[in-house]
Design a protein around this motif. Sequence first.
Motif, short mmCIF file in Angstrom:
data_model
loop_
_atom_site.label_atom_id
_atom_site.label_comp_id
_atom_site.label_asym_id
_atom_site.label_seq_id
_atom_site.Cartn_x
_atom_site.Cartn_y
_atom_site.Cartn_z
N GLN A 123 0.59 4.09 -2.90
CA GLN A 123 0.33 5.49 -2.56
C GLN A 123 1.41 6.39 -3.13
OE1 GLN A 123 -1.11 6.30 1.35
NE2 GLN A 123 -0.29 8.37 1.41
N LEU B 233 -6.00 8.21 0.76
CA LEU B 233 -5.77 9.50 0.11
C LEU B 233 -6.96 10.44 0.34
CD1 LEU B 233 -4.20 8.36 -3.29
CD2 LEU B 233 -3.03 9.40 -1.34
N THR C 103 0.82 -1.21 0.00
CA THR C 103 0.00 0.00 0.00
C THR C 103 0.85 1.26 0.00
OG1 THR C 103 -0.19 -0.18 2.42
CG2 THR C 103 -2.00 -1.07 1.10
N VAL D 141 -5.77 2.30 -0.71
CA VAL D 141 -4.96 3.51 -0.84
C VAL D 141 -5.83 4.72 -1.18
CG1 VAL D 141 -3.22 4.65 -2.27
CG2 VAL D 141 -2.81 2.35 -1.41
#
Length: 236
Positions: free
Chosen positions: A20, A61, A16, A57
């Motif tokens: 990202q 975000l 992850t 992710v």
Amino acid sequence: MSDKESIESLEEHSLTDLIQREIEGMLVRGELVAGSRINEKRLAENLKVSRAPVREVTRALEQIGLVEIIRNRGVFVRNVNLKDVVAIFDIRMALARLAATEAARRMTAVSAKALGGLLERMDAASSAEEYLPLNLEFHRQIFLLSDNPRLAQLEISLSKELRLYRLRGLRSGNSMNTSKEEHREILAALIDHNPELAGRLFEQHILAGRDRFLSTVDRQEPPPPKRRGRPRKNPA
């Protein structure tokens, strides 16, 4: 090694984290622009991963303010205008001065060692993507040292909205090395228990970060007037 190659090897970073970093890199490079839709399926195929970690992710975000998830429509890059970004930086300048002023009064040998360790790790960072999380943690520790939970929470909340813009600024020219030197000066003032100097230096550091970001922006109109920090003085 590129992020995509790193994703295939998974030797040093979690899946992850790497996804990202790849998405943030696409945002910084302009491959994903404000208002555009992020196709999770296509992104997963390009990165050779399943959709589950990509979905995880995008949720992360959303929490830090880089994207927004619209039900039944998808994930979109958040549109934050320049005026809002500058306003957030200006608010953070005031918060930083207060935090460092209080932190200097409460500085301990243990805290100095912890912050010094972060500086060493920042010195070893070879990219803005590697440097930024350490930079954020250095700031967070100073706010925690202020012993004002509300102040620290405000900084955390505002910083989430600026992550992409700070990353863009750190990628510009010699910005990362300049930022490192500013951190050293702040730490020295904290260790000296000099509240006035520590507060002024931290405020100016945020101002410099704002200006580093603005230097990367291609504007069609004049930028907002730059607020200047108070003149620097040599400590007595």
